[in-house]
Scaffold this motif. Structure first.
Motif, PDB file in Angstrom:
ATOM      1  N   HIS A  24      -1.697  -3.421   1.908  1.00  0.00           N
ATOM      2  CA  HIS A  24      -1.441  -2.590   0.726  1.00  0.00           C
ATOM      3  C   HIS A  24      -2.190  -3.210  -0.448  1.00  0.00           C
ATOM      4  O   HIS A  24      -2.140  -4.414  -0.641  1.00  0.00           O
ATOM      5  CB  HIS A  24       0.049  -2.508   0.394  1.00  0.00           C
ATOM      6  N   PRO A  25      -2.874  -2.367  -1.228  1.00  0.00           N
ATOM      7  CA  PRO A  25      -3.001  -0.928  -1.042  1.00  0.00           C
ATOM      8  C   PRO A  25      -4.113  -0.559  -0.059  1.00  0.00           C
ATOM      9  O   PRO A  25      -5.079  -1.303   0.092  1.00  0.00           O
ATOM     10  CB  PRO A  25      -3.360  -0.436  -2.440  1.00  0.00           C
ATOM     11  N   LEU A  26      -3.960   0.600   0.577  1.00  0.00           N
ATOM     12  CA  LEU A  26      -5.051   1.308   1.209  1.00  0.00           C
ATOM     13  C   LEU A  26      -5.469   2.402   0.245  1.00  0.00           C
ATOM     14  O   LEU A  26      -4.608   3.079  -0.342  1.00  0.00           O
ATOM     15  CB  LEU A  26      -4.638   1.932   2.540  1.00  0.00           C
ATOM     16  N   ARG A  27      -6.778   2.578   0.091  1.00  0.00           N
ATOM     17  CA  ARG A  27      -7.280   3.626  -0.806  1.00  0.00           C
ATOM     18  C   ARG A  27      -8.371   4.432  -0.108  1.00  0.00           C
ATOM     19  O   ARG A  27      -9.073   3.926   0.770  1.00  0.00           O
ATOM     20  CB  ARG A  27      -7.864   3.025  -2.084  1.00  0.00           C
ATOM     21  N   THR A  28      -8.511   5.670  -0.546  1.00  0.00           N
ATOM     22  CA  THR A  28      -9.624   6.485  -0.092  1.00  0.00           C
ATOM     23  C   THR A  28     -10.900   6.006  -0.788  1.00  0.00           C
ATOM     24  O   THR A  28     -10.854   5.216  -1.739  1.00  0.00           O
ATOM     25  CB  THR A  28      -9.401   7.968  -0.408  1.00  0.00           C
ATOM     26  N   LEU A  29     -12.034   6.498  -0.325  1.00  0.00           N
ATOM     27  CA  LEU A  29     -13.300   6.122  -0.959  1.00  0.00           C
ATOM     28  C   LEU A  29     -13.362   6.571  -2.410  1.00  0.00           C
ATOM     29  O   LEU A  29     -14.061   5.970  -3.231  1.00  0.00           O
ATOM     30  CB  LEU A  29     -14.478   6.699  -0.173  1.00  0.00           C
ATOM     31  N   ALA A  30     -12.596   7.625  -2.749  1.00  0.00           N
ATOM     32  CA  ALA A  30     -12.536   8.090  -4.134  1.00  0.00           C
ATOM     33  C   ALA A  30     -11.571   7.267  -4.980  1.00  0.00           C
ATOM     34  O   ALA A  30     -11.422   7.524  -6.178  1.00  0.00           O
ATOM     35  CB  ALA A  30     -12.138   9.563  -4.176  1.00  0.00           C
ATOM     36  N   GLY A  31     -10.892   6.308  -4.356  1.00  0.00           N
ATOM     37  CA  GLY A  31     -10.024   5.417  -5.107  1.00  0.00           C
ATOM     38  C   GLY A  31      -8.577   5.834  -5.184  1.00  0.00           C
ATOM     39  O   GLY A  31      -7.816   5.276  -5.986  1.00  0.00           O
ATOM     40  N   ARG A  32      -8.156   6.766  -4.342  1.00  0.00           N
ATOM     41  CA  ARG A  32      -6.774   7.237  -4.388  1.00  0.00           C
ATOM     42  C   ARG A  32      -5.903   6.408  -3.447  1.00  0.00           C
ATOM     43  O   ARG A  32      -6.222   6.253  -2.265  1.00  0.00           O
ATOM     44  CB  ARG A  32      -6.724   8.721  -4.019  1.00  0.00           C
ATOM     45  N   THR A  33      -4.810   5.896  -3.958  1.00  0.00           N
ATOM     46  CA  THR A  33      -3.920   5.037  -3.188  1.00  0.00           C
ATOM     47  C   THR A  33      -3.095   5.866  -2.214  1.00  0.00           C
ATOM     48  O   THR A  33      -2.485   6.867  -2.587  1.00  0.00           O
ATOM     49  CB  THR A  33      -2.989   4.253  -4.122  1.00  0.00           C
ATOM     50  N   VAL A  34      -3.056   5.411  -0.939  1.00  0.00           N
ATOM     51  CA  VAL A  34      -2.369   6.182   0.105  1.00  0.00           C
ATOM     52  C   VAL A  34      -1.303   5.353   0.818  1.00  0.00           C
ATOM     53  O   VAL A  34      -0.877   5.697   1.920  1.00  0.00           O
ATOM     54  CB  VAL A  34      -3.379   6.764   1.122  1.00  0.00           C
ATOM     55  N   THR A  35      -0.872   4.257   0.195  1.00  0.00           N
ATOM     56  CA  THR A  35       0.249   3.481   0.721  1.00  0.00           C
ATOM     57  C   THR A  35       1.246   3.223  -0.400  1.00  0.00           C
ATOM     58  O   THR A  35       0.884   3.170  -1.583  1.00  0.00           O
ATOM     59  CB  THR A  35      -0.198   2.124   1.295  1.00  0.00           C
ATOM     60  N   GLY A  36       2.515   3.057  -0.005  1.00  0.00           N
ATOM     61  CA  GLY A  36       3.557   2.681  -0.947  1.00  0.00           C
ATOM     62  C   GLY A  36       3.952   1.231  -0.726  1.00  0.00           C
ATOM     63  O   GLY A  36       3.770   0.684   0.363  1.00  0.00           O
ATOM     64  N   TYR A  37       4.517   0.621  -1.766  1.00  0.00           N
ATOM     65  CA  TYR A  37       4.901  -0.786  -1.697  1.00  0.00           C
ATOM     66  C   TYR A  37       6.269  -0.982  -2.347  1.00  0.00           C
ATOM     67  O   TYR A  37       6.469  -0.621  -3.497  1.00  0.00           O
ATOM     68  CB  TYR A  37       3.857  -1.645  -2.398  1.00  0.00           C
ATOM     69  N   ARG A  38       7.212  -1.506  -1.578  1.00  0.00           N
ATOM     70  CA  ARG A  38       8.568  -1.791  -2.036  1.00  0.00           C
ATOM     71  C   ARG A  38       9.182  -0.622  -2.804  1.00  0.00           C
ATOM     72  O   ARG A  38       9.679  -0.776  -3.936  1.00  0.00           O
ATOM     73  CB  ARG A  38       8.639  -3.066  -2.887  1.00  0.00           C
ATOM     74  N   PRO A  39       9.200   0.594  -2.236  1.00  0.00           N
ATOM     75  CA  PRO A  39       9.838   1.736  -2.918  1.00  0.00           C
ATOM     76  C   PRO A  39      11.323   1.472  -3.107  1.00  0.00           C
ATOM     77  O   PRO A  39      11.946   0.734  -2.339  1.00  0.00           O
ATOM     78  CB  PRO A  39       9.587   2.896  -1.956  1.00  0.00           C
ATOM     79  N   ASN A  40      11.922   2.114  -4.132  1.00  0.00           N
ATOM     80  CA  ASN A  40      13.304   1.792  -4.460  1.00  0.00           C
ATOM     81  C   ASN A  40      14.294   2.220  -3.390  1.00  0.00           C
ATOM     82  O   ASN A  40      15.421   1.728  -3.352  1.00  0.00           O
ATOM     83  CB  ASN A  40      13.706   2.380  -5.828  1.00  0.00           C
ATOM     84  N   ASP A  41      13.878   3.096  -2.479  1.00  0.00           N
ATOM     85  CA  ASP A  41      14.792   3.508  -1.412  1.00  0.00           C
ATOM     86  C   ASP A  41      14.780   2.552  -0.228  1.00  0.00           C
ATOM     87  O   ASP A  41      15.746   2.449   0.516  1.00  0.00           O
ATOM     88  CB  ASP A  41      14.460   4.932  -0.939  1.00  0.00           C
ATOM     89  N   HIS A  42      13.640   1.865  -0.016  1.00  0.00           N
ATOM     90  CA  HIS A  42      13.507   0.905   1.086  1.00  0.00           C
ATOM     91  C   HIS A  42      12.561  -0.207   0.625  1.00  0.00           C
ATOM     92  O   HIS A  42      11.354  -0.122   0.847  1.00  0.00           O
ATOM     93  CB  HIS A  42      12.924   1.566   2.347  1.00  0.00           C
ATOM     94  N   ARG A  43      13.098  -1.240   0.020  1.00  0.00           N
ATOM     95  CA  ARG A  43      12.257  -2.295  -0.542  1.00  0.00           C
ATOM     96  C   ARG A  43      11.413  -2.997   0.523  1.00  0.00           C
ATOM     97  O   ARG A  43      10.398  -3.619   0.206  1.00  0.00           O
ATOM     98  CB  ARG A  43      13.124  -3.323  -1.255  1.00  0.00           C
ATOM     99  N   TRP A  44      11.819  -2.904   1.771  1.00  0.00           N
ATOM    100  CA  TRP A  44      11.114  -3.611   2.844  1.00  0.00           C
ATOM    101  C   TRP A  44       9.961  -2.802   3.415  1.00  0.00           C
ATOM    102  O   TRP A  44       9.284  -3.259   4.322  1.00  0.00           O
ATOM    103  CB  TRP A  44      12.105  -3.986   3.957  1.00  0.00           C
ATOM    104  N   HIS A  45       9.721  -1.607   2.914  1.00  0.00           N
ATOM    105  CA  HIS A  45       8.568  -0.816   3.314  1.00  0.00           C
ATOM    106  C   HIS A  45       7.364  -1.260   2.494  1.00  0.00           C
ATOM    107  O   HIS A  45       7.370  -1.164   1.266  1.00  0.00           O
ATOM    108  CB  HIS A  45       8.817   0.672   3.078  1.00  0.00           C
TER     109      HIS A  45
END
Length: 308
Positions: free
Chosen positions: A43-64
């Motif tokens: 994390h992060p993974l991004r597209t070539l255009a720079g758009r982030t496509v992964t989440g990190y420690r979301p408030n619903d599941h901090r371990w994701h």
């Protein structure tokens, strides 16, 4: 221009595309909270255009955390993180069950103009400190295609049982919770991927209908906040993963777009499997990260052009 790979020793590896976008950060110094099952993640993974496509420690599941290897139910231990599912009692905070994956070093490390490859050695440590398994993990960034707006990440695992008794791999579903067979390599999407569209080779029935199904690949498409655009992630099995003669156990998709965006290559969705002492199993996976909303035909054509 070529790919640029930067290794901050003891911390992480970053891969930057020819256009200047950091498309991958692989963090092998885990976050500090043991309850989140400390382990490397991408994390992060991004597209070539720079758009982030992964989440990190979301408030619903901090371990994701982005893309990470997991094992939600392993011989009574939790290498997923967070609350543990106990049949008849639901999810409980059981810190004594939380294991970890320790980075032991890189056996190989190679960077070229159009690729990055490494082999990482890891140990799976149960909560009491015993080393239960040895993992050889392969990571490869390749097939950066600016015209198509896509690149590929290959992730492989070879796991060896170091115990003197079998390792039993399961999931919340094998423990009694219906259609919650999450385990194995997992992707967590960013918040704006909630409600995204899920497509399989023969169906776009949606995440709910595709939960627990089998197919060579699965795609997740969503529209971003803030920018006017979509991204598509394609999750694909190597051919041997679906070969009953070669795979240790059959794989099924764990996929949700509501209430959270998540996909896992579950290796123990409906039934447990055992890894005997001294034995190993292996799987190979591919994630294609693409700009735009790709339809089934475009996905299939792109995958057909990527050799394993």
């Amino acid at each position: 221009m070529s790919l640029r790979v930067t290794h901050t020793h003891g911390e992480h590896i970053t891969v930057t595309a020819p256009g200047g976008t950091e498309i991958l950060r692989y963090v092998y110094r885990p976050d500090p909270d043991p309850f989140e099952s400390r382990k490397p993640y991408a994390h992060p993974l991004r597209t070539l255009a720079g758009r982030t496509v992964t989440g990190y420690r979301p408030n619903d599941h901090r371990w994701h955390k982005g893309v990470q290897m997991t094992a939600s139910h392993l011989s009574g231990q939790n290498f997923w993180g967070g609350n543990s599912y106990v049949h008849g009692r639901g999810y409980l905070p059981l810190p004594e069950r939380i294991g970890s994956m320790r980075h032991d070093g890189f056996a190989s490390f190679s960077a070229g103009e159009d690729h990055f490859d490494c082999t990482e050695d890891l140990s799976w440590i149960e909560n009491g400190g015993a080393r239960w398994a040895r993992e050889e993990r392969g990571l490869s960034v390749h097939s950066v295609d600016e015209e198509a707006g896509a690149w590929a990440l290959d992730w492989s695992i070879r796991l060896t049982n170091l115990r003197d008794e079998p390792l039993l791999f399961g999931s919340p579903t094998t423990a009694g919770r219906e259609m919650a067979g999450y385990t194995g390599l997992q992707w967590r999407g960013p918040r704006d991927f909630t409600g995204g569209t899920v497509t399989a080779p023969d169906s776009d029935a949606g995440a709910g209908q595709l939960m627990g199904t089998q197919s060579p690949w699965l795609a997740f498409t969503a529209e971003h906040d803030e920018v006017d655009g979509h991204s598509t992630l394609v999750f694909a099995h190597a051919p041997e993963n679906l070969d009953e003669r070669r795979a240790i156990h059959s794989s099924h998709w764990f996929v949700r777009s509501e209430p959270i965006p998540s996909v896992a290559f579950s290796w123990a969705f409906f039934e447990e499997f055992a890894l005997t002492p001294g034995e190993s199993f292996a799987y190979r996976y591919r994630i294609v990260v693409a700009d735009g909303a790709w339809d089934r035909e475009r996905i299939a054509a792109h995958l057909a052009g990527l050799a394993w």
